[in-house]
Write a protein that holds these residues in place. Structure first.
Motif, mmCIF file in Angstrom:
data_model
loop_
_atom_site.group_PDB
_atom_site.id
_atom_site.type_symbol
_atom_site.label_atom_id
_atom_site.label_comp_id
_atom_site.label_asym_id
_atom_site.label_seq_id
_atom_site.Cartn_x
_atom_site.Cartn_y
_atom_site.Cartn_z
ATOM 1 N N TYR A 378 0.846 -1.198 0.000
ATOM 2 C CA TYR A 378 0.000 0.000 0.000
ATOM 3 C C TYR A 378 0.876 1.242 0.000
ATOM 4 C CZ TYR A 378 -4.790 -1.700 0.852
ATOM 5 O OH TYR A 378 -6.044 -2.237 0.730
ATOM 6 N N SER A 379 0.394 2.303 -0.639
ATOM 7 C CA SER A 379 1.075 3.594 -0.519
ATOM 8 C C SER A 379 0.807 4.152 0.881
ATOM 9 C CB SER A 379 0.564 4.559 -1.589
ATOM 10 O OG SER A 379 -0.815 4.816 -1.419
ATOM 11 N N PRO A 380 1.625 5.094 1.364
ATOM 12 C CA PRO A 380 1.455 5.600 2.737
ATOM 13 C C PRO A 380 0.081 6.202 3.017
ATOM 14 C CG PRO A 380 3.598 6.241 1.891
ATOM 15 C CD PRO A 380 2.861 5.625 0.751
ATOM 16 N N LYS A 395 2.681 -3.483 -11.352
ATOM 17 C CA LYS A 395 1.494 -2.699 -11.693
ATOM 18 C C LYS A 395 1.047 -1.872 -10.491
ATOM 19 C CE LYS A 395 -0.500 -5.661 -15.282
ATOM 20 N NZ LYS A 395 -0.839 -4.615 -16.257
ATOM 21 N N ALA A 396 0.609 -0.637 -10.777
ATOM 22 C CA ALA A 396 0.083 0.245 -9.731
ATOM 23 C C ALA A 396 -1.412 0.423 -9.960
ATOM 24 C CB ALA A 396 0.797 1.599 -9.760
ATOM 25 N N THR A 421 8.136 3.933 -0.916
ATOM 26 C CA THR A 421 8.901 4.767 0.006
ATOM 27 C C THR A 421 7.932 5.617 0.822
ATOM 28 O OG1 THR A 421 9.117 6.514 -1.648
ATOM 29 C CG2 THR A 421 10.878 4.870 -1.554
ATOM 30 N N ALA A 422 8.440 6.292 1.849
ATOM 31 C CA ALA A 422 7.575 7.077 2.737
ATOM 32 C C ALA A 422 6.910 8.230 2.009
ATOM 33 C CB ALA A 422 8.387 7.591 3.922
ATOM 34 N N SER A 423 7.522 8.740 0.945
ATOM 35 C CA SER A 423 6.921 9.848 0.208
ATOM 36 C C SER A 423 5.707 9.402 -0.590
ATOM 37 C CB SER A 423 7.951 10.453 -0.757
ATOM 38 O OG SER A 423 8.310 9.509 -1.758
ATOM 39 N N THR A 710 -4.777 3.355 6.366
ATOM 40 C CA THR A 710 -5.965 4.021 6.910
ATOM 41 C C THR A 710 -6.708 3.121 7.899
ATOM 42 O OG1 THR A 710 -7.368 3.195 5.120
ATOM 43 C CG2 THR A 710 -6.253 5.291 4.761
ATOM 44 N N GLY A 711 -6.411 1.818 7.895
ATOM 45 C CA GLY A 711 -7.053 0.894 8.814
ATOM 46 C C GLY A 711 -8.441 0.466 8.403
#
Length: 909
Positions: A378-380, A395-396, A421-423, A710-711
């Motif tokens: 997952y993205s941040p 793939k995104a 990455t965190a960004s 996001t949970g």
């Protein structure tokens, strides 16, 4: 409420097999994906997977003319009647044999099902409730081999059926005196498609060898005459005893149709072959695999085994254009109601394409992983998911739309692990090709490639919190490699493990790397102290996966003996363990010689991850179940069955004894032609009709699991695809602080008294979404800061979470943004002190705001450029006019055009 997750969407696969359908308005494609149905909205660019599933892979789908009902049939002939409005299953039915096609009549009163060599006509389900939704009307016999396709006349009087015996049969839906059945030949191969001309009995038939036959009828549709009924109420027919047989299921029509005496004067319907055309004129043999015909525009679309499709205008057979859209066989073709868009499905590659033939451009182009998925991340902000597969692609996917927006193909072997990455703008992937690659989501390019001094197969990957350090573990050299993201240089090679490195994870709060290995250890490496081993944790069995809790204060390790062990990384002490081998409930494969109970002793969890709040852990492996455990109580909270598709192997605990013979299991017998069930393994160098193709049933398993930051959702990469499970709060009554005076009436009374804070507190104590929304939206805009200031601290976090969910769907953007801004400004310091516990809520809020920002920024840019263009155009026209008229005429058009552009933008908003 915490574990009330339900299946919400299927990503990673857009088409498997079966026929494609367009919705009635032509703006959506209905595609079968395994044993589920996905609806792709082409107008809003979103996808949705219906919450219904069959027991095996879907082979055909029939949609009613009004678009409200769909009949879904699987490989065994089990059918579901599904409402496309309510997304609910209305009826179950079993045809007991595989069904090749389903088609509703244009008036929606009947539908025809073809199975084996029979065509069955049923009364279509009505608007009212019925005990039996499928009532058989007539059975039509004629073809000697399996039937393949159906088409109806526009007035629903007749239908035509194509067959594998190279014949086409025209049947009357009613008891016509001059047409009961008519058989047409003329082909030398399987009939792929048969189509009636608009408002006519004229026919087009297309066969697999690339032949088109045009048939003309000597009778109009209005010339069909109903048979007269005798005194007994039945149809009079003296010479033919077999023509009408009354049974429990309805009429059976077969054999010869002799004319009654009263109808001798009525002329029988006759067909003649008007012309014959060939697609393979250049001599290169190319199987025609799919066909569709649009009656209004007279356009015939044909798809071939080489991935080429042709557009011809009938009946003259004029080629409109020809294009290659894939390297593989086109399995299904569909045309929308207006005839502008054509949908193509390629089953082997998992492609779904929608082509606008007039502008020669793609409306929609999606392709899933055509091999197993191996990893996801997952993205941040939880807005994107990245997946890596055995097809060497990364793939995104957008979690809101459910569509893939970029594919990276730089890897040359299986992708084993992916990370953000965190960004959130850089994707890192590890592969068995010996490279670790970094991809930029701004420019969609591979900007870094990390390699090792000696070729190594990377099986695990981790990126630290700063995004500066990239680490990958090798499965052949037992080493861990560290690179710098900025320079791309190899910083260090960490040695010490005595087995393949199976998992890596950086601590969220410290510069410590945890690595698990098959040597029964977990090592903690200190990145600040010369990359030395800080601690070595001894395991009871081989380590398979390792992960940190979001606060970095706990470590979870999945081991080969089916346990999940929990460690304190600061003190290097074990805090607990969960034995989950019995929770996996492994199924028995067709080739297994021992029972599932014995097999379970060798199974374990291969993927493990913490929830966003760190209170529970999610685990999955070589099984159809995903387990969620409470860490503190160390007990199973819930078990999710990710699939009920029996087309996969290892789904059932016991083998089907009906398939067991003295020679072995019938399930192991390879049946059917080249494009049957399972995955096709073809030999190299075989060009025409691979006679050596073999099929196998893919084994159900979970290769990777991740919780959304996001949970509110979690995702799993499985044999079926990328499954996303979201929190479902619609059917759960979960009050916070219930009392006798907390009722909807008391909440509305407080709103009438303009006691806004009290009303909101009561609404959140009752915890009903509709009431919370009503209480919030009743508060005047100017009162929002005052209400936020007087709100108790315990309700601030709850209100922020509710705002995040409302922002996803509501159109009141400024109103809810004002609430969020005031809450964060007035309670910012208190929220910062407990940032760890509310991190998931804040990330969910950020995801909602970011999605609106992306959508609105594109629209505002478009409007701005439109206004600039209109202003520049008005100036250019003004310069060409005489100077005397310039002042009078220049301003008018400019203002009008700007106003028109603004009106257009308002409509778009």
């Amino acid at each position: 409420m915490k574990f009330a997750y339900k299946f919400s969407n299927l990503l990673g696969a857009v088409y498997r097999q079966g026929n494609l359908n367009f919705s009635t308005d032509g703006n959506a494609v209905i595609s079968p994906v395994g044993n589920r149905i996905s609806v792709f909205n082409l107008k809003n660019n979103t996808s949705e997977t219906l919450p219904v599933s069959t027991t095996k892979n879907i082979t055909c789908v029939g949609v009613s003319p009004d678009g409200s009902l769909a009949i879904v049939v699987d490989e065994d002939g089990a059918a579901l009647l599904v409402s496309l409005v309510t997304r609910a299953v209305l009826h179950h039915f079993h045809f007991h044999k595989p069904v090749s096609s389903v088609r509703f009549s244009p008036d929606g009163r009947k539908f025809v099902v073809t199975k084996e060599n029979v065509a069955l006509m049923y009364h279509a389900p009505g608007k009212r409730r019925e005990f039996n939704a499928f009532v058989l009307d007539k059975s039509y016999y004629g073809p000697y081999d399996e039937t393949t396709c159906i088409d109806w006349t526009d007035d629903s009087k007749c239908f035509v059926v194509g067959s594998k015996d190279m014949s086409t049969w025209v049947f009357g839906a009613e008891r016509w005196a001059n047409l009961i059945y008519y058989s047409l030949g003329g082909h030398k191969d399987v009939v792929v498609g048969c189509f009636f001309e608009k408002d006519s009995l004229d026919l087009y038939t297309v066969s697999q060898d690339g032949t088109l036959c045009v048939w003309e009828s000597d009778t109009d549709l209005d010339g069909l005459v109903l048979k007269k009924k005798g005194a007994d109420g039945g149809v009079r027919n003296e010479d033919d005893e077999e023509e009408r047989v009354e049974g429990e299921e309805g009429e059976v029509i077969r054999g010869k149709a002799d004319m009654p005496e009263d109808d001798k004067k009525i002329k029988n319907v006759r067909f003649k072959q008007a012309s014959k055309h060939f697609f393979n004129k250049d001599g290169d043999f190319n199987n025609l695999t799919a066909a569709a015909f649009h009656k209004q525009t007279h356009i015939l679309v044909t798809g071939f085994a080489s991935g080429v499709f042709h557009l011809h205008e009938l009946p003259e057979f004029n080629l409109v254009h020809s294009l290659s859209i894939s390297q593989q066989r086109i399995a299904s073709v569909a045309v929308n109601a207006s005839g502008d868009w054509i949908a193509f499905g390629c089953s082997r590659m998992g492609q779904l394409l929608v082509w606008e033939w007039q502008s020669e451009s793609y409306v929609f182009k999606q392709q899933g992983h055509f091999n197993n998925m191996a990893a996801l991340a997952y993205s941040p902000d939880g807005q994107y998911i990245v997946t890596g597969g055995d097809d060497s692609k990364v793939k995104a996917w957008n979690t809101s739309s459910g569509l893939c927006f970029v594919t990276f193909t730089e890897h040359t072997s299986s992708v084993t692990s992916v990370a953000f990455t965190a960004s959130g703008f850089v994707i890192v992937s590890a592969s068995l090709d010996g490279t670790v690659r970094a991809f930029d989501l701004h420019r969609y390019r591979n900007f870094r490639t990390f390699t090792s001094p000696r070729p190594a197969q990377f099986s695990s990957l981790a990126v630290d919190v700063s995004g500066e350090l990239v680490s990958a573990g090798a499965q052949d050299s037992f080493e861990i490699f560290l690179w710098s993201m900025q320079t791309g240089r190899l910083l260090e090679v960490l040695g010490g493990h005595e087995g393949p490195v199976s998992g890596l994870c950086f601590s969220p709060v410290q510069s410590i790397l945890a690595s698990s290995s098959w040597d029964r250890t977990v090592r903690l490496w200190d990145m600040m102290d010369s990359w030395q081993v800080k601690e070595t944790l001894a395991l009871t069995s081989d380590g398979l996966a390792v992960t940190y809790r979001p606060d970095g204060q706990e470590l979870a390790v999945a081991t080969l003996n089916g346990e999940i062990m929990f460690w304190n990384p600061n003190t290097a002490t074990q805090t607990g363990s969960i034995s989950g081998r019995h929770d996996l409930e492994v199924g028995r494969k067709d080739t297994d010689k021992v029972t599932a109970k014995q097999l379970a002793k060798g199974k374990s969890f291969t993927s493990v991850c913490y929830s966003a709040d760190g209170e529970s852990v999610l685990a999955g492996g070589q099984s159809k179940f995903v387990c969620i455990y409470n860490v503190r109580e160390q007990m199973l909270m819930k078990k999710f069955e990710i699939s009920c598709n029996l087309s996969f192997d290892a789904m059932e605990e016991f083998l089907d004894r009906r398939k067991m013979t003295e020679f072995g299991s019938l399930a192991l017998v390879d049946e059917g032609p080249g494009d049957g069930d399972g995955v096709n393994i073809s030999l190299p160098g075989v060009r025409r009709g691979d006679m050596s193709s073999r099929h196998f049933k893919p084994e159900i398993r979970v290769s990777s699991l991740r919780f959304s930051p996001t949970g509110r959702s979690w995702a799993a990469t499985t044999t079926e695809g990328l499954l996303v499970y979201s929190l479902d709060g619609s059917m759960v009554f979960d009050p916070y602080d219930l009392d006798l005076d907390v009722t909807p009436a008391s909440i509305r009374k407080q709103l009438r008294l303009q006691e806004w804070t009290s009303a909101i507190v009561l609404a959140f104590r009752l915890n009903e979404s509709a009431l919370k929304q009503e209480a919030l939206e009743t508060v005047p805009h100017e009162q929002i800061p005052l209400v936020c200031r007087s709100l108790p601290d315990i309700y601030v976090e709850k209100l922020l979470g509710f705002l995040a969910t409302c922002l996803e769907k509501s159109s009141h953007l400024q109103f809810y943004m004002t609430w969020a801004q005031n809450l964060l400004m007035l309670h910012g310091q208190k929220l910062k002190n407990r940032s760890g516990s509310i991190l998931a809520t804040l990330q969910s809020l950020q995801k909602s705001i970011q999605r609106h920002f992306d959508n609105l920024s594109k629209l505002c840019d478009f409007n701005m450029y439109s206004i600039r263009y209109a202003a520049a155009l008005s100036k250019q026209r003004g310069m060409k006019r005489p100077a005397a008229q310039e002042d009078e005429e220049d301003e008018g058009p400019s203002e009008e055009m700007s106003q028109a552009s603004l009106d257009d933008d308002d409509m778009r908003l």
